[in-house]
Design an enzyme around this catalytic site. Structure first.
Site, PDB file in Angstrom:
ATOM      1  N   SER A 267       0.835  -1.200   0.000  1.00 40.06           N
ATOM      2  CA  SER A 267       0.000   0.000   0.000  1.00 40.06           C
ATOM      3  C   SER A 267       0.871   1.252   0.000  1.00 40.06           C
ATOM      4  O   SER A 267       2.088   1.192   0.216  1.00 40.06           O
ATOM      5  CB  SER A 267      -0.894   0.016   1.243  1.00 40.06           C
ATOM      6  N   LYS A 268       0.234   2.377  -0.223  1.00 36.32           N
ATOM      7  CA  LYS A 268       0.930   3.667  -0.168  1.00 36.32           C
ATOM      8  C   LYS A 268       1.551   3.870   1.206  1.00 36.32           C
ATOM      9  O   LYS A 268       2.675   4.357   1.330  1.00 36.32           O
ATOM     10  CB  LYS A 268      -0.061   4.792  -0.477  1.00 36.32           C
ATOM     11  N   ARG A 269       0.839   3.473   2.237  1.00 37.96           N
ATOM     12  CA  ARG A 269       1.359   3.630   3.599  1.00 37.96           C
ATOM     13  C   ARG A 269       2.655   2.843   3.790  1.00 37.96           C
ATOM     14  O   ARG A 269       3.573   3.294   4.459  1.00 37.96           O
ATOM     15  CB  ARG A 269       0.296   3.171   4.602  1.00 37.96           C
ATOM     16  N   GLU A 290      -1.707  16.824  -0.830  1.00 30.98           N
ATOM     17  CA  GLU A 290      -0.731  15.798  -0.445  1.00 30.98           C
ATOM     18  C   GLU A 290       0.015  15.292  -1.675  1.00 30.98           C
ATOM     19  O   GLU A 290      -0.591  14.951  -2.687  1.00 30.98           O
ATOM     20  CB  GLU A 290      -1.445  14.634   0.254  1.00 30.98           C
ATOM     21  N   THR A 292       2.438  12.441  -3.291  1.00 30.87           N
ATOM     22  CA  THR A 292       2.946  11.079  -3.174  1.00 30.87           C
ATOM     23  C   THR A 292       4.016  10.896  -4.239  1.00 30.87           C
ATOM     24  O   THR A 292       3.762  11.089  -5.423  1.00 30.87           O
ATOM     25  CB  THR A 292       1.821  10.044  -3.380  1.00 30.87           C
TER      26      THR A 292
END
Length: 519
Positions: A267-269, A290, A292
């Site tokens: 995941s992005k996390r 935000e 990324t």
């Protein structure tokens, strides 16, 4: 699909944000399969959930595919014979087929409010049914066209009461299909809830839209992530109920891309936590601001990014790991796609990029690296800037340092000393080696260099070693000091190659400057 039917595949993202590694890999496998079989690759935007629509996401997806070199044959941007390619522009069609399903008894109107649905989930639990869902066990306790009298249904519809249309899942059937990766897959229909097909705003859900669109766009093969496997029974029945069973595409449910430890989907996390990107390109959410980070901006070559993705869950049965896109097209086979999830390893991703940078021609890298150099004031001579150098000279620098670069963004750090004098020196390395004897050697070396007529790497190395012998010093002990003088640290390509590139005046100047600083 008949043997004479042209292969048609599609990638159908929602315009809700950045394009994740898993999404790009789905694009890649679709693209490779289509090109391998002389077929068409279609980009279709699934924007039926308008509450999640993000401005700019469509264009971002298109830019990502362009950067990867995986451009579709048909899309909202290129058009094509089966458009429109945005689901929001096909809205009337979905309602037509949803109503056909209601008329045939395969779907029904549901008038339940959000509060009534929450009551069902929280208050209708039993020991036999601890997680209530809208299915054959509970549908008759809810407000829908199956449980209400027909007059009440008509009154609600004519009165403008909001409703959705749900599929009516049969209770005791076993259905299945042959997955191109997993083989035979079967489901018990009674274990699947009555999914919503048409929402109250008239937009279809994924379940209805994907079937209607795949049929009308003549899609022959549908590749998607394995997380969609539980939805397969709904889609199987829709193909059957709409009378299109013979046209249903062959399905392949791709394995997940897993966290580096293999424990769950990447995941992005996870990327944020472990310090690597999970998106193809930088994505800045216009709603939150935000940012990324993406592989492109980190300094990945598109070729290495695509190569790395291909190896996440596929191989050609050999030990080969480096593939061009043409190689992948020639060798791609769905039979070689793995069933299990593929662990993402960022160190391996960096290895791919390093190998591709080494493999890449310096002339080709120039176009990618030149903006980085220009940002530092080093531009090609045609620009007429004060810091201009020739294109050929920049290409020569790229050729000298490319084997030392993992990312495109490394090129300046690995080559700045070709264009400007060091402003700092690694004195920790110099200190133990610096003495009067070595100082005298470099003062003599500078004087010799200034007298040379010819100046190249081989001649300089010969003179360097001869002078070291004359001074009674091992040449190897002096080379580290010479390197720090020229570049500021213990790094860089061939030492005498650097000096030859700089020329005798700059080389002698840097020796003199360093001797003064070291002394």
């Amino acid at each position: 699909m008949s043997s004479a039917q042209k292969v048609r595949v599609r990638f159908a993202p929602s315009p809700t944000g950045g394009l994740h590694l898993g999404g790009v890999r789905t694009v890649l496998f679709n693209y490779l399969f289509a090109r391998r079989h002389g077929g068409d690759f279609v980009l279709r935007i699934e924007d039926t959930d308008q509450t999640r629509f993000v401005e700019g996401a469509e264009e971002y997806i298109q830019r990502c595919l362009e950067w990867c070199g995986l451009e579709p044959d048909e899309s909202p941007f290129k058009g094509g014979p089966y458009g429109p390619y945005r689901q929001s522009e096909r809205k009337p069609m979905y309602r037509e087929f949803a109503l056909l399903l209601v008329e045939s008894g395969k779907a029904y109107y549901a008038f339940d409010t959000p509060e009534e649905l929450e009551y069902m989930r929280s208050s209708l639990k039993t020991a036999e049914n601890p997680n209530p869902q809208y299915d054959h066990r509970l549908r008759m306790q809810m407000r829908n066209s199956l449980s209400l009298p027909q007059e009440e249904v008509d009154r609600l519809i004519q009165g403008g009461a909001p409703y959705v249309i749900r599929i009516r899942m049969p209770e005791g059937e076993t259905i299945g299909f042959r997955d191109m990766i997993r083989g035979e897959v079967t489901f018990q229909t009674g274990q699947v809830d009555d999914k919503v097909l048409l929402k109250a705003d008239g937009m279809p859900t994924y379940h209805l839209a994907v079937v209607v669109d795949d049929y009308h766009m003549k899609i022959t093969h549908a590749f998607r992530g394995e997380e969609w496997l539980p939805s397969a029974p709904v889609h199987l029945l829709l193909w059957k109920y709409l009378g299109w069973e013979e046209s249903m595409p062959q399905w392949a449910h791709l394995p997940l891309i897993l966290k580096p430890d293999g424990n769950g989907k990447l995941s992005k996390r996870d990327g944020d936590r472990l310090g690597f990107p999970v998106f193809a390109m930088d994505w800045k959410d216009p709603k939150t601001g935000e940012l990324t980070k993406g592989f492109k901006e980190l300094g990945f070559l598109p070729e290495s990014f695509v190569n790395m993705l291909a190896m996440l869950g596929w191989n050609d049965g050999t030990e080969q790991e480096i593939f061009t896109l043409d190689d992948l097209v020639a060798r791609f086979d769905m039979d070689r796609v793995h069933k299990g999830g593929a662990k993402f390893n960022f160190d391996k991703a960096k290895w791919f990029n390093h190998e591709w940078i080494k493999f890449y021609p310096a002339e080709g890298l120039y176009e990618l690296v030149e903006p980085l150099f220009a940002a530092k004031g080093v531009v090609s001579a045609s620009a007429g800037s004060r810091g201009a150098v020739t294109r050929e000279r920049i290409v020569d620098v790229i050729r000298l340092v490319k084997e030392r670069c993992t990312f495109l963004t490394d090129f300046w750090d690995q080559s700045y000393f070709f264009f400007e004098d060091p402003v700092e020196y690694d004195m920790v390395a110099v200190g133990p080696k610096w003495n009067e004897k070595n100082k005298a050697f470099f003062e003599a070396l500078s004087a010799d260099i200034k007298q040379l007529v010819d100046f190249d790497a081989a001649l300089l190395e010969t003179n360097f070693k001869a002078l070291a012998t004359a001074h009674g010093i091992k040449a190897g002990e002096l080379q580290m000091l010479f390197r720090v003088m020229l570049v500021g640290g213990k790094f860089g390509p061939s030492l005498f190659g650097i000096a030859a590139f700089l020329g005798k005046e700059k080389t002698a100047h840097r020796i003199d400057k360093a001797v003064a600083v070291f002394g």
